[in-house]
Design an enzyme around this catalytic site. Structure first.
Site, short mmCIF file in Angstrom:
data_model
loop_
_atom_site.label_atom_id
_atom_site.label_comp_id
_atom_site.label_asym_id
_atom_site.label_seq_id
_atom_site.Cartn_x
_atom_site.Cartn_y
_atom_site.Cartn_z
N GLU A 301 0.82 -1.22 0.00
CA GLU A 301 0.00 0.00 0.00
C GLU A 301 0.85 1.26 0.00
O GLU A 301 0.67 2.15 -0.84
CB GLU A 301 -0.93 -0.01 1.22
CG GLU A 301 -1.85 1.21 1.30
CD GLU A 301 -2.91 1.19 0.23
OE1 GLU A 301 -2.79 1.98 -0.73
OE2 GLU A 301 -3.85 0.39 0.34
N ASP A 305 1.17 4.07 -3.08
CA ASP A 305 0.71 5.45 -2.91
C ASP A 305 1.83 6.45 -3.16
O ASP A 305 1.65 7.46 -3.85
CB ASP A 305 0.18 5.65 -1.48
CG ASP A 305 -1.06 4.82 -1.20
OD1 ASP A 305 -1.67 4.30 -2.15
OD2 ASP A 305 -1.42 4.69 -0.01
N SER A 551 -7.12 1.85 -4.21
CA SER A 551 -5.95 2.36 -3.50
C SER A 551 -4.99 3.08 -4.44
O SER A 551 -4.28 3.99 -4.04
CB SER A 551 -5.20 1.22 -2.82
OG SER A 551 -5.95 0.62 -1.80
N ASP A 615 -22.72 7.55 -12.29
CA ASP A 615 -23.23 6.22 -11.95
C ASP A 615 -22.53 5.73 -10.69
O ASP A 615 -21.43 6.21 -10.35
CB ASP A 615 -23.02 5.24 -13.11
CG ASP A 615 -21.56 5.12 -13.54
OD1 ASP A 615 -20.76 4.58 -12.76
OD2 ASP A 615 -21.23 5.59 -14.65
#
Length: 635
Positions: A301, A305, A551, A615
């Protein structure tokens, strides 16, 4: 479906205000009740009545019913006050509890036998704490406390419901410890480390494994996404000119940590001038870069990022890393918010010791300093790639935290949250059952939070589908993950998205049974927008891997908006702050590339369809920087 919808601005747990009255004449009213025990927990035994328990009463804030209009006043493009953001001191003064609120609760406690010396008011006057015993707490709240055991061995104190006198009810948002459950579950056999992927379980990105050969050509973006693909897709060919005055923040929660050698490896392949460059880390409550555990679960993660966030804003813009929580207690979103805004600590937003880490942490290896309150300056744009299932948190807890995002929006901060990777299901693919419990075989759609908070911007995921090019429209992500989207069970529909969502519902009648999703047509809908979330080349623990997830999408959008801020700051304009009222406006909708293909399956269904216009799969679509930049520079 039974509507769980709780209008955000008038939320008082369903009870109207009343004048101060003699407590002996004021009837008791149910304040909060949990309809089920969260997954993994069992009620073990009655709690010893002589045990000490610190009761904390979260006092109602002043003017909270006006927070939406106050936020819109500085966020709507047509407002004369657009961009006139508030200071932290102005925010604190506006929302502090009224003296009447403090006195009402205090008087009731005294008349109920609580001596004044056992009561303490927090510095912000938002919490009233009582040193109590279990027996006294049960008498005060008409509750019954038990010890609950989790399958991991964690224990927790809670009750199933509690009551307050009618005249006290409008002055108290909630009381702890009561029905709220600790979400910081430890893995069995890992007592010294908190669970991977917190806050929330199952919220980390997915990987397809190692990459044998890097493909860094535009014609290969359907196979591997690299920075050049994203720049081409979204027109992000921009060099910052006001980097020293601008800021971009990325939030990571321990034990998630980046690896500097991986950042360097990525920079060597895809960036200019970023080898050896690290983000500026702000440690919050013991947050640190852990190097003892190297794996995708621990580093995937953070590396994702930072590698893309830093590269897309270039070496000209520093990136701030908010590393939150120590290796023992971990952290929650409120831990981070505490550090951004000292008025939020011990209430003005909602620290709940039954759900948020408590510092100092006296466990071995824990952070033993004071809790960080107001110690970190909020960046102009903050991206967070973590989330909870909305149903895991009580409405009062979620609403209180959501209001804090609104306050920070009033201060000019843009908050982005990934919308989830399981389509209409929650983290881990869990769906709701009719009794409110979560399970893998549930059939009711399970929204994610904070994406459902109407005061943040929720980011879904798209993909360049196999065989397609970056010059063709993207589709909703359907490789490894599905873009989280749907309708909140807690929050009402904000005014800014009413026209867009009602247009979707009118043009695309939903054929599912009304009891498997919030079918009222009046609830907060998400996501707000999307960006690519499939096939990212990410350097992790010395190798490149293909990574998927919303993410990935959130920090990309964060980079784009940071560059918009750069251009505005260079012209002497304020930051864009809370963007939702702006991006849903008629002038800004053309600044997005519409996504009309794909679905977001979950809970035994195909989920919703991506279609023309907004949507609940990809929101308004993907951002096109040149168009959005010119529109924001005109404001």
């Amino acid at each position: 479906m039974r509507s769980f919808l709780l209008p955000l601005l008038s939320f008082t747990l369903g009870l109207a205000t009343s004048a101060i009255a003699d407590p002996t004449l004021s009837p008791w009213r149910l304040h909060e009740k949990r309809s089920n025990i969260p997954a993994g927990w069992t009620r073990a035994r009655k709690l010893d009545s002589s045990m000490s328990v610190p009761l904390r009463f979260a006092l109602a804030q002043s003017n909270i019913e006006n927070i939406e209009s106050l936020l819109y006043d500085v966020s709507l493009p047509g407002s004369p006050n657009y961009g006139n953001h508030w200071s932290a001191s102005q925010i604190a003064a506006k929302f502090a509890p009224k003296p009447e609120t403090i006195e009402t609760v205090r008087s009731w406690l005294i008349e109920s036998g609580v001596e004044p010396h056992r009561m303490k008011i927090s510095p912000t006057k938002g919490w009233l704490e009582v040193a109590s015993t279990v027996e006294e707490a049960e008498n005060l709240l008409l509750a019954e406390y038990h010890v609950y055991d989790h399958e991991t061995g964690t224990k927790h104190i809670a009750c199933e419901s509690y009551h307050l006198p009618e005249h006290v009810t409008p002055h108290v948002d909630f009381v702890t410890p009561t029905i709220h459950f600790d979400t910081r579950i430890q893995k069995r056999g890992q007592y010294s480390k908190i669970s991977i992927g917190q806050p929330g379980q199952g919220s980390t990105p997915q990987t397809a494994g190692p990459i044998s050969n890097i493909l860094n050509q535009i014609e290969d973006c359907d196979k591997q996404i690299t920075p050049i693909c994203l720049r081409t897709l979204y027109g992000l060919w921009y060099e910052p000119v006001a980097g020293d005055k601008n800021s971009y923040g990325i939030v990571e929660y321990t034990p998630q940590s980046y690896v500097q050698s991986d950042l360097d490896m990525f920079a060597k392949n895809f960036s200019t001038g970023l080898e050896g460059v690290s983000p500026t880390m702000i440690s919050i409550d013991g947050g640190s870069i852990l190097t003892s555990d190297l794996s995708f679960d621990y580093n995937g993660e953070s590396n994702l990022d930072l590698e893309y966030g830093m590269t897309l804003v270039t070496k000209g813009q520093n990136v701030t890393l908010y590393q939150v929580g120590d290796a023992v207690e971990g952290a929650s979103f409120n831990t981070f918010l505490d550090a951004l805004d000292g008025t939020y600590c011990t209430y003005d937003g909602g620290d709940d010791p039954s759900q948020d880490p408590v510092y100092p942490d006296t466990a071995s290896g824990g952070y033993d300093g004071a809790e960080d309150c107001g110690t970190a300056k909020p960046a102009n744009v903050i991206s967070t790639s973590y989330g909870y299932n909305e149903a895991e948190l009580s409405p009062a807890y979620a609403i209180r935290q959501c209001n804090e995002y609104a306050k920070l929006g009033m201060m000019g901060v843009t908050f982005l949250f990934s919308s989830g990777d399981a389509g209409v299901a929650g983290n881990g693919g869990y769906c709701l059952n009719a009794d409110g419990t979560e399970s893998a075989d549930g059939t009711i759609f399970n929204p994610t939070f904070p994406a459902t908070c109407p005061y943040v911007t929720a980011v879904g995921a798209t993909q360049v589908s196999p065989g397609q090019t970056v010059w063709e429209p993207e589709n909703a992500c359907e490789q490894y993950i599905y873009s989280g989207g749907g309708f909140s069970n807690y929050f009402s529909m904000p005014l800014y998205q009413k026209e867009a969502v009602e247009g979707y519902l009118t043009a695309n009648p939903i054929s599912y049974p009304k009891d498997i999703y919030n079918s009222t047509g009046t609830s907060r809908a998400y996501p707000d927008l999307s960006a690519n979330g499939a096939n990212y080349d990410v350097a992790i623990d010395g190798i490149f891997q293909l990574v998927y997830g919303t993410s990935a999408a959130s920090p990309v959008v964060g980079a784009i908006l940071t560059m918009v801020n750069d251009a505005r700051i260079a012209q002497g304009k304020p930051t864009i702050g809370f963007i939702n009222p702006t991006i849903y406006s008629a002038n800004f909708v053309p600044g997005f590339k519409d996504v009309t293909n794909g679905t977001n399956p979950g809970c035994g269904t195909l989920g919703f369809n991506a279609t023309k216009g907004w949507d609940p799969v990809t929101g308004l679509g993907t951002p096109y920087f040149p168009s959005l930049l010119s529109k924001w520079l005109s404001l």
